[in-house]
Design an enzyme around this catalytic site. Sequence first.
Site, mmCIF file in Angstrom:
data_model
loop_
_atom_site.group_PDB
_atom_site.id
_atom_site.type_symbol
_atom_site.label_atom_id
_atom_site.label_comp_id
_atom_site.label_asym_id
_atom_site.label_seq_id
_atom_site.Cartn_x
_atom_site.Cartn_y
_atom_site.Cartn_z
ATOM 1 N N GLU A 229 0.855 -1.183 0.000
ATOM 2 C CA GLU A 229 0.000 0.000 0.000
ATOM 3 C C GLU A 229 0.892 1.235 0.000
ATOM 4 O OE1 GLU A 229 -2.842 0.218 3.342
ATOM 5 O OE2 GLU A 229 -2.184 2.276 3.459
ATOM 6 N N HIS B 226 -9.684 2.157 -0.670
ATOM 7 C CA HIS B 226 -10.624 2.562 0.382
ATOM 8 C C HIS B 226 -11.535 3.687 -0.090
ATOM 9 C CE1 HIS B 226 -7.101 0.764 2.306
ATOM 10 N NE2 HIS B 226 -8.014 0.155 3.011
#
Length: 763
Positions: free
Chosen positions: A674, A703
């Site tokens: 990430e 997200h």
Amino acid sequence: MTTLHNLGFPRIGARRELKQAVEAYWAGDLQQSELEHVGKSLRQRHWDLQAKAGIDLIPVGDFAWYDQILEFSCLLGVVPKRFGQQTDQPVSLDTLFRMARGRAPTGTPAAACEMTKWFDTNYHYIVPELAADQNFRIARESLFDQVEEAKAEGHTPKPVIPGPLTYLYLSKGDSFDGADDSGKLALLDTLIPVYRQILQRLAGQGVDWVQIDEPILVLDLPDNWQRAYLRVYDQLAAASHCKLLLATYFGGLENNLFTALELPVDGIHLDRMRGNDDLGQVVPRLGDKVLSLGHINGRNIWRTDLDAALEALVPLHNELGERLWLAPSCSLLHSPVDLDQEDTLDAELKSWLSFARQKLDELVLLGKALDGDTSANAGLQAQREALQARSNSARTHHPAVRKHLAEASEISRDRHSPFAERIAKQQAALKLPAFPTTTIGSFPQTKAIRAARRDWKAGRLDDTAYNEQMKREIADCIRYQEEVELDVLVHGEAERNDMVEYFGELLDGFAFTRFGWVQSYGSRCVKPPIIFGDVQRPAPMTVEWARYAQSLTDKPVKGMLTGPVTILQWSFVRDDQPRADTCRQIALALRDEVQDLEQAGIQVIQIDEPALREGLPLCQGEWKDYLDWAVDCFRLATVGVADDTQIHTHMCYSEFNDIIEAIAALDADVITIETSRSNMELLDAFRDFQYPNDIGPGVYDIHSPNEPEVNWMVQLMEKAAERLPKERLWVNPDCGLKTRKWEETRGALANMVTAAKQLREAR
Ligand code: GLN
Ligand code: ZN
């Protein structure tokens, strides 16, 4: 009589009543007054059950609508400017929720405050955001109101508040960046007067003891922070008409022990489950302080060895008498609420366990035994028998697993060839383009998928129908990935509800509760599996799904497994053997799975380790040992494959600096991470270390529902290419897509593939 107290009780409710109420309020389905009512009745219930169990001092202030640190920020008026808080008005409940989530039924939305892990637990707190000229004031009354509530119910409340140094240490602010956070310490001059007011108000309410939590005392503190303790506590003690109990937990005090013992407080609590400070040093330095010891583990679910606790406590009791107090090791926030409601666990397993309520009963039993009350004998005997039964049970000891583990030291931890040779063979076998594209594993979990899993579990859908439906989902997912022209495909994980639970259910040695929820953050709870026995894989777990997916396409399909450390980290782990041994057992089971996948023709296998970093011990001195066995377990699970089988791993958290060496030592052929939210800055660690293997830095944030633009992703990859050799780079999202909708996913992945094509052309 020994004083018994509790450091905190889970607020969420035995049936997650608080979660339901808060979420209904957010959705507009519950009035604020109704929500307040739910909170009040939960507090009453929890105080009542603690008092009835026999606890003398009842914690107040452990209740929180979202998080206890956020509650305290609101009490102190620490509300970032963007929330528009009037400085002469109280902080409202909706402002508290806006700080937590960015929005609430009333008030203007604004960017939510940051959330981060609470020490080494799976709980997350809202990070206080301080301005350089931060003002503090008493801006919310709930703590004082709750003290009144508890008194009205006939309890002896012991308010619980974060200590000023812990509060500041855990906070952040634009002006305090950098290694030296002495700027935060400068705020003490304005903060301490407000703490004094708080203590004075509590004293005015008739409060005798206040628990002041200073868990940072278990960390390796910088000198200036350690030194600040004496000054701060001198000032607090001078103003306070309450007695102060300094609570520490999650470790021993070690280098901070003498500092803590010098403080002018009236009592000090030590976690005896995680800490091992020499009490021979502590007792002579106590003066007339109370010593509170935590021998009941607040962080796991096993019954306590009360005999062992007594053996340690009796001599101290002889010496300290009533100045020895007992409590759980830390707040019970980290344990599930009540074992009694578990109606699906078998009686034997249940007799080995203890949740928050049961831990209080254990505490009371321990207290009675220490006081020589013979009515405790029957309870002690029952406890002893349960523990003995557990240690002798065939369910916890599998000779075959033990043998396998004993022989595991003979297994090589190295791949056959070094990375340079492997990657050449893999490229020949996989024929991937430059900047190959892939995803992290899961695809959107639609309502239909969830319903199918639920119906199958409940017996409403038979195996054949369930398998058919899952296969259709896999086929759709493969077809879509071919259409959008991804290079390394995945089957989509439709059959998995959770990346740990799925494997736990297929492995021996795991048990699952129905209501064993523990708060993770806000209204979110997790229900960790319980690893009670030796771990073994009775049958292949993922091979049929992977084989089916691979049969549908000529492109490589990645096999997808959760790594040993993550399975360990997100479970309640047995306490009768080292964590490393349990982890190795899991690794051996996964090793068989990896080999079966390879046998089934799967050429790329990903072993996710998102929890590798969070397993890091609090004190740096213990890091090496942990990282050594964590890396060893990953390698044990993965190195058995041929050179041309490509091993991937995936991690999603935002700090790689601390553990970059360990990440490299995993020797995965490809790591996907990430990075998108940090603008690729997280790759600096990989550049500085000259990380040798392939990397897929996530190019968009899964997200967020927003569709990432092609140019944006190209630019991010260019930034990545400034830091790492182009030929080592992959293009992928930064985590699994299971929480996204298909509408969002299609566009996002199409853009991502377009970005990869542009990158290839520009080469
Ligand atoms: N393979 C998992 C998924 O894609 C990884 C999840 C995670 O990193 N937490 O959902
Ligand atoms: Zn992830």
